[in-house]
Write an enzyme that holds these catalytic residues in place. Structure first.
Site, PDB file in Angstrom:
ATOM      1  N   VAL A  57       0.189 -42.465 -14.291  1.00 16.29           N
ATOM      2  CA  VAL A  57      -1.105 -42.046 -14.835  1.00 16.29           C
ATOM      3  C   VAL A  57      -1.124 -42.205 -16.352  1.00 16.29           C
ATOM      4  CG1 VAL A  57      -2.748 -40.128 -15.034  1.00 16.29           C
ATOM      5  CG2 VAL A  57      -1.513 -40.476 -12.902  1.00 16.29           C
ATOM      6  N   CYS A  58      -0.024 -41.865 -17.013  1.00 13.91           N
ATOM      7  CA  CYS A  58       0.049 -42.015 -18.476  1.00 13.91           C
ATOM      8  C   CYS A  58      -0.061 -43.485 -18.878  1.00 13.91           C
ATOM      9  CB  CYS A  58       1.348 -41.427 -19.010  1.00 13.91           C
ATOM     10  SG  CYS A  58       1.527 -39.649 -18.714  1.00 13.91           S
ATOM     11  N   ALA A  59       0.599 -44.349 -18.131  1.00 22.26           N
ATOM     12  CA  ALA A  59       0.538 -45.782 -18.400  1.00 22.26           C
ATOM     13  C   ALA A  59      -0.889 -46.292 -18.208  1.00 22.26           C
ATOM     14  CB  ALA A  59       1.512 -46.532 -17.504  1.00 22.26           C
TER      15      ALA A  59
END
Length: 164
Positions: A57-59
């Site tokens: 999700v961060c990527a």
């Protein structure tokens, strides 16, 4: 209220709100130099905060801000995590991230403290919570989103809509 996989999470640090002056904080860049975010800069600042670039999700969040930032003329876009600058650099290089500046809060967690996004009391304790702040050219916070469920993406359009 913030949750991680449905379980309540506390956040430590100061609670800053829309309309407040954005605290100026120095973070570590990929070349180990210091770079400031917050405060008046003459441009809008999109401060994209993630627990770790080493998660899906961060990527995705960073890739989406990178895509959307390519069309912004009066804004700088940052991604801030506690990942080491070397890991951030590898991620940006591998993913072709060129419109977002990766910065690390690993030395002091001053950003996490001053923006109120340090996770407390969960498996992610000590990391930064997922959030987006938009700071106007005069240094005022014009958009704030502490994402309510850490495993979900922020509202990109709301953040971008805060830039005039």
């Amino acid at each position: 209220m913030v949750t991680f996989k449905g379980n309540s999470v506390n956040l430590k640090g100061q609670n800053i709100e829309v309309g407040a002056k954005a605290p100026k904080v120095e973070l570590v860049a990929g070349d180990l130099s210091l770079k400031s975010v917050g405060g008046a800069s003459g441009k809008y600042q999109i401060i994209n905060v993630v627990p770790s670039l080493d998660t899906g999700v961060c990527a995705t969040q960073t890739r989406k801000f990178n895509e959307k930032a390519s069309s912004l003329n009066n804004a700088e876009v940052f991604v801030i995590s506690l990942d080491l600058p070397f890991a951030q650099g590898r991620f940006c290089s591998t993913e072709g991230i060129s419109n977002v500046v990766a910065l690390s809060d690993f030395r002091s967690k001053e950003f996490g403290e001053k923006y109120g996004v340090i996770i407390d009391g969960s498996p992610l304790e000590g990391l930064l919570s997922r959030a987006v702040f938009v700071v106007n050219p005069n240094g005022e916070i014009v958009h704030k989103e502490i994402v309510s469920e850490i495993t979900t993406e922020p509202n990109y359009e709301a953040a971008l809509g805060a830039i005039k």
